[in-house]
Design a protein around this motif. Structure first.
Motif, PDB file in Angstrom:
ATOM      1  N   UNK A  48       0.867  -1.178   0.000  1.00  0.00           N
ATOM      2  CA  UNK A  48       0.000   0.000   0.000  1.00  0.00           C
ATOM      3  C   UNK A  48       0.899   1.222   0.000  1.00  0.00           C
ATOM      4  N   UNK A  49       0.558   2.209  -0.821  1.00  0.00           N
ATOM      5  CA  UNK A  49       1.264   3.490  -0.814  1.00  0.00           C
ATOM      6  C   UNK A  49       0.323   4.532  -0.229  1.00  0.00           C
ATOM      7  N   UNK A  50       0.864   5.351   0.661  1.00  0.00           N
ATOM      8  CA  UNK A  50       0.069   6.408   1.282  1.00  0.00           C
ATOM      9  C   UNK A  50       0.544   7.770   0.788  1.00  0.00           C
ATOM     10  N   UNK A  51      -0.283   8.776   1.019  1.00  0.00           N
ATOM     11  CA  UNK A  51       0.120  10.137   0.671  1.00  0.00           C
ATOM     12  C   UNK A  51       1.384  10.525   1.435  1.00  0.00           C
ATOM     13  N   UNK A  52       1.511  10.050   2.651  1.00  0.00           N
ATOM     14  CA  UNK A  52       2.716  10.320   3.443  1.00  0.00           C
ATOM     15  C   UNK A  52       3.947   9.677   2.793  1.00  0.00           C
ATOM     16  N   UNK A  53       3.803   8.451   2.279  1.00  0.00           N
ATOM     17  CA  UNK A  53       4.918   7.802   1.574  1.00  0.00           C
ATOM     18  C   UNK A  53       5.397   8.673   0.417  1.00  0.00           C
ATOM     19  N   UNK A  54       4.445   9.231  -0.330  1.00  0.00           N
ATOM     20  CA  UNK A  54       4.806  10.071  -1.472  1.00  0.00           C
ATOM     21  C   UNK A  54       5.592  11.299  -1.033  1.00  0.00           C
ATOM     22  N   UNK A  55       5.166  11.894   0.065  1.00  0.00           N
ATOM     23  CA  UNK A  55       5.851  13.094   0.552  1.00  0.00           C
ATOM     24  C   UNK A  55       7.238  12.749   1.099  1.00  0.00           C
ATOM     25  N   UNK A  56       7.302  11.753   1.966  1.00  0.00           N
ATOM     26  CA  UNK A  56       8.559  11.443   2.654  1.00  0.00           C
ATOM     27  C   UNK A  56       9.557  10.720   1.746  1.00  0.00           C
ATOM     28  N   UNK A  57       9.102   9.662   1.072  1.00  0.00           N
ATOM     29  CA  UNK A  57      10.023   8.804   0.318  1.00  0.00           C
ATOM     30  C   UNK A  57      10.338   9.312  -1.084  1.00  0.00           C
ATOM     31  N   UNK A  58       9.477  10.184  -1.611  1.00  0.00           N
ATOM     32  CA  UNK A  58       9.705  10.679  -2.971  1.00  0.00           C
ATOM     33  C   UNK A  58      10.068  12.166  -2.925  1.00  0.00           C
ATOM     34  N   UNK A  59       9.111  13.007  -2.613  1.00  0.00           N
ATOM     35  CA  UNK A  59       9.362  14.451  -2.632  1.00  0.00           C
ATOM     36  C   UNK A  59      10.426  14.868  -1.618  1.00  0.00           C
ATOM     37  N   UNK A  60      10.288  14.415  -0.388  1.00  0.00           N
ATOM     38  CA  UNK A  60      11.231  14.783   0.661  1.00  0.00           C
ATOM     39  C   UNK A  60      12.639  14.277   0.402  1.00  0.00           C
ATOM     40  N   UNK A  61      12.742  13.203  -0.354  1.00  0.00           N
ATOM     41  CA  UNK A  61      14.050  12.629  -0.683  1.00  0.00           C
ATOM     42  C   UNK A  61      14.613  13.223  -1.978  1.00  0.00           C
ATOM     43  N   UNK A  62      13.897  14.195  -2.557  1.00  0.00           N
ATOM     44  CA  UNK A  62      14.385  14.855  -3.765  1.00  0.00           C
ATOM     45  C   UNK A  62      14.265  14.017  -5.032  1.00  0.00           C
ATOM     46  N   UNK A  63      13.386  13.026  -5.006  1.00  0.00           N
ATOM     47  CA  UNK A  63      13.198  12.169  -6.187  1.00  0.00           C
ATOM     48  C   UNK A  63      12.113  12.765  -7.081  1.00  0.00           C
ATOM     49  N   UNK A  64      12.180  12.440  -8.358  1.00  0.00           N
ATOM     50  CA  UNK A  64      11.208  12.917  -9.339  1.00  0.00           C
ATOM     51  C   UNK A  64      10.006  11.973  -9.346  1.00  0.00           C
ATOM     52  N   UNK A  65       8.808  12.439  -8.934  1.00  0.00           N
ATOM     53  CA  UNK A  65       7.641  11.556  -8.904  1.00  0.00           C
ATOM     54  C   UNK A  65       7.253  11.018 -10.277  1.00  0.00           C
ATOM     55  N   UNK A  66       7.621  11.730 -11.337  1.00  0.00           N
ATOM     56  CA  UNK A  66       7.303  11.267 -12.691  1.00  0.00           C
ATOM     57  C   UNK A  66       8.197  10.105 -13.118  1.00  0.00           C
ATOM     58  N   UNK A  67       9.273   9.884 -12.395  1.00  0.00           N
ATOM     59  CA  UNK A  67      10.223   8.820 -12.740  1.00  0.00           C
ATOM     60  C   UNK A  67      10.285   7.712 -11.694  1.00  0.00           C
ATOM     61  N   UNK A  68       9.927   8.034 -10.449  1.00  0.00           N
ATOM     62  CA  UNK A  68      10.084   7.067  -9.361  1.00  0.00           C
ATOM     63  C   UNK A  68       8.990   6.003  -9.448  1.00  0.00           C
ATOM     64  N   UNK A  69       9.365   4.717  -9.530  1.00  0.00           N
ATOM     65  CA  UNK A  69       8.362   3.652  -9.681  1.00  0.00           C
ATOM     66  C   UNK A  69       7.504   3.466  -8.426  1.00  0.00           C
ATOM     67  N   UNK A  70       6.210   3.397  -8.627  1.00  0.00           N
ATOM     68  CA  UNK A  70       5.293   3.158  -7.507  1.00  0.00           C
ATOM     69  C   UNK A  70       5.629   1.839  -6.818  1.00  0.00           C
ATOM     70  N   UNK A  71       6.076   0.860  -7.571  1.00  0.00           N
ATOM     71  CA  UNK A  71       6.427  -0.445  -7.002  1.00  0.00           C
ATOM     72  C   UNK A  71       7.555  -0.376  -6.001  1.00  0.00           C
ATOM     73  N   UNK A  72       8.359   0.670  -6.044  1.00  0.00           N
ATOM     74  CA  UNK A  72       9.447   0.832  -5.076  1.00  0.00           C
ATOM     75  C   UNK A  72       8.942   1.333  -3.726  1.00  0.00           C
ATOM     76  N   UNK A  73       7.655   1.618  -3.642  1.00  0.00           N
ATOM     77  CA  UNK A  73       7.065   2.101  -2.394  1.00  0.00           C
ATOM     78  C   UNK A  73       6.380   0.989  -1.602  1.00  0.00           C
ATOM     79  N   UNK A  74       6.401  -0.261  -2.103  1.00  0.00           N
ATOM     80  CA  UNK A  74       5.783  -1.371  -1.362  1.00  0.00           C
ATOM     81  C   UNK A  74       6.484  -1.580  -0.030  1.00  0.00           C
ATOM     82  N   UNK A  75       5.722  -2.141   0.892  1.00  0.00           N
ATOM     83  CA  UNK A  75       6.317  -2.621   2.123  1.00  0.00           C
ATOM     84  C   UNK A  75       6.925  -3.993   1.846  1.00  0.00           C
ATOM     85  N   UNK A  76       7.659  -4.520   2.809  1.00  0.00           N
ATOM     86  CA  UNK A  76       8.256  -5.849   2.649  1.00  0.00           C
ATOM     87  C   UNK A  76       7.170  -6.918   2.517  1.00  0.00           C
TER      88      UNK A  76
END
Length: 138
Positions: A48-76
């Motif tokens: 599951x990806x949450x809005x918080x995941x998008x902010x912390x793991x993508x935007x906050x980490x300086x990654x490009x959301x248009x390039x960062x794979x959603x599959x990389x946001x899965x939990x273990x």
């Protein structure tokens, strides 16, 4: 006895693991939700990806959301609940895995999501209070 399908919000949609974080954000906006299941090419839930995941793991980490794979946001581990599982099992699963939202599956099909807010609207106050306390524990 209350079951998950009576508590859940139906009509959940997946973001595919080969889509991007930007795609996940757009789908969240379009559907008015703060979390989406991530489904693989086999249509099975990978996490599951949450809005918080998008902010912390993508935007906050300086990654490009248009390039960062959603599959990389899965939990273990993908944590789900069956549509016919009891409300007690929903509460236990949320508490055990420290999650606020669970995809609900019927067989291998996604049929909805159950969130803490759904639990709060449906179950007696003591049950809801115990769940919130469990999720808030360190």
């Amino acid at each position: 006895m209350t079951i998950a399908r009576e508590i859940m919000t139906g009509g959940a949609q997946c973001v595919r693991s080969d889509e991007t974080a930007g795609d996940a954000a757009r789908l969240m906006k379009e559907t008015g939700v703060g979390a989406l299941p991530i489904c693989g090419p086999d249509n099975k839930i990978k996490g599951v990806v949450t809005d918080r995941d998008l902010v912390v793991k993508v935007l906050g980490a300086g990654r490009d959301p248009a390039e960062f794979p959603a599959g990389s946001l899965n939990q273990a581990e993908a944590v789900t609940i069956g549509a016919d599982d009891t409300a007690e099992e929903v509460l236990e699963t949320m508490s055990q895995h420290q999650v606020r939202r669970l995809p609900v599956i019927d067989g291998d099909q996604l049929v909805g999501m159950v969130a803490v807010a759904d639990v709060a609207r449906t179950l007696p106050h003591p049950d809801t209070g115990q769940l919130v306390e469990s999720l808030s524990a360190d």
